[in-house]
Design an enzyme around this catalytic site. Structure first.
Site, PDB file in Angstrom:
ATOM      1  N   LEU A 278       0.758  -1.064   0.206  1.00  0.00           N
ATOM      2  CA  LEU A 278      -0.094   0.003   0.074  1.00  0.00           C
ATOM      3  C   LEU A 278       0.790   1.274   0.095  1.00  0.00           C
ATOM      4  CD1 LEU A 278      -2.518  -0.952   2.687  1.00  0.00           C
ATOM      5  CD2 LEU A 278      -2.818  -0.755   0.263  1.00  0.00           C
ATOM      6  N   ASP A 279       0.439   2.230  -0.740  1.00  0.00           N
ATOM      7  CA  ASP A 279       1.429   3.298  -0.758  1.00  0.00           C
ATOM      8  C   ASP A 279       1.404   4.008   0.517  1.00  0.00           C
ATOM      9  OD1 ASP A 279      -0.441   5.837  -0.817  1.00  0.00           O
ATOM     10  OD2 ASP A 279      -1.171   4.645  -2.965  1.00  0.00           O
ATOM     11  N   GLN A 280       2.128   5.116   0.771  1.00  0.00           N
ATOM     12  CA  GLN A 280       2.409   5.582   2.164  1.00  0.00           C
ATOM     13  C   GLN A 280       1.440   6.430   2.802  1.00  0.00           C
ATOM     14  OE1 GLN A 280       5.897   7.845   2.361  1.00  0.00           O
ATOM     15  NE2 GLN A 280       5.714   8.263   4.469  1.00  0.00           N
ATOM     16  N   ASP A 281       0.487   7.044   1.781  1.00  0.00           N
ATOM     17  CA  ASP A 281      -0.733   7.457   2.120  1.00  0.00           C
ATOM     18  C   ASP A 281      -1.690   6.955   2.312  1.00  0.00           C
ATOM     19  OD1 ASP A 281       0.863  10.155   2.223  1.00  0.00           O
ATOM     20  OD2 ASP A 281       0.540  10.595   0.238  1.00  0.00           O
ATOM     21  N   THR A 282      -2.020   5.667   1.888  1.00  0.00           N
ATOM     22  CA  THR A 282      -3.015   4.847   1.749  1.00  0.00           C
ATOM     23  C   THR A 282      -3.108   3.978   3.246  1.00  0.00           C
ATOM     24  OG1 THR A 282      -3.123   4.650  -0.436  1.00  0.00           O
ATOM     25  CG2 THR A 282      -4.432   3.124   0.672  1.00  0.00           C
TER      26      THR A 282
END
Length: 245
Positions: free
Chosen positions: A109-113
């Site tokens: 998952l990307d950092q902001d998700t």
């Protein structure tokens, strides 16, 4: 499958794996609902080596290897999907640092998700869950900019072309629509980097917040940010079955 006189009684192995009591497992055997290496086993005296066989109950796999562990983690936003970050950012390792097993993240998952990510030391399961050929679906809920119309679902299920190729969503649900932002639910099996964010950017509705709520057959449920729970029993069997194990 041949009886292994040095092994454990099959009903004991099944009970230890959480299928049920030994007596219940014996009933399953008598009813012809247990398969060992693809063969139905009804003989109560059958002994097996758990390290060398595969066992299915009603066609569903049973995880009998005690050293295998799979966890569901609710990844908070701001955490990177790695077990060690050379830049010192918060990583997944901090949530399982008290466990002796060496765990690997299943996908990213990307950092902001935020939301559901799986951690496992089962190499074959991890491989199948992340390999494109198994087309494992993932579901996300996103708050996006602007007022979304129901017609957007048809656009996304037909597919859009991004800089790295064509992509389609498997399912689209408009949860809420307002003038400034909307809430949508998207299911897709593509594992490409930041795929949901890039899709919604392409159709004019940039993502403001993004949460993954489902990975394959596993749902985030009531899991709180930063908490984990073990995937076991029928839940693990369904996950394994979904990728042909």
């Amino acid at each position: 499958m041949t009886n292994d006189p040095r092994g454990e009684r099959l009903q004991k192995v099944l009970a230890h794996a959480g299928v049920g009591s030994r007596r219940y497992c014996e009933v399953l055997m008598e009813q012809g609902r247990i398969e060992v290496d693809g063969q139905i086993v009804t003989e109560l005296g059958t002994r097996v080596d758990p390290a060398k066989v595969s066992i299915h109950v009603d066609g569903m796999p049973v995880q009998i290897h005690e050293d295998k562990l799979t966890l569901a983690l609710y990844k908070p936003p701001g955490v990177v999907s790695t077990m060690e970050d050379e830049m010192g950012r918060p990583s997944l390792a901090q949530y399982v640092e008290d466990r002796p097993e060496r765990l690997f993240h299943v996908g990213r998952l990307d950092q902001d998700t935020e939301g559901l990510i799986l951690l496992s030391n089962d190499g074959e399961l991890t491989h199948r869950l992340t390999h494109p050929s198994y087309e494992v679906p993932k579901t996300y809920i996103a708050r996006v900019e602007g007022s979304v119309t129901r017609g957007l679902g048809k656009v996304l299920t037909r597919g859009v072309t991004l800089e790295d190729g064509f992509v389609q969503v498997d399912d689209f649900v408009l949860r809420e629509s307002a003038d400034r932002n909307s809430i949508v639910e998207i299911t897709l099996h593509s594992g490409r980097n930041r795929i949901v964010r890039r899709i919604m950017e392409e159709v004019g509705h940039p993502v403001m917040e993004l949460v993954r709520t489902r990975f394959g057959t596993i749902e985030v449920g009531h899991l709180k940010p930063g908490r984990t729970r073990q995937i076991a029993g029928t839940e693990l069997s369904a996950l394994m079955h979904s990728v042909g194990m």
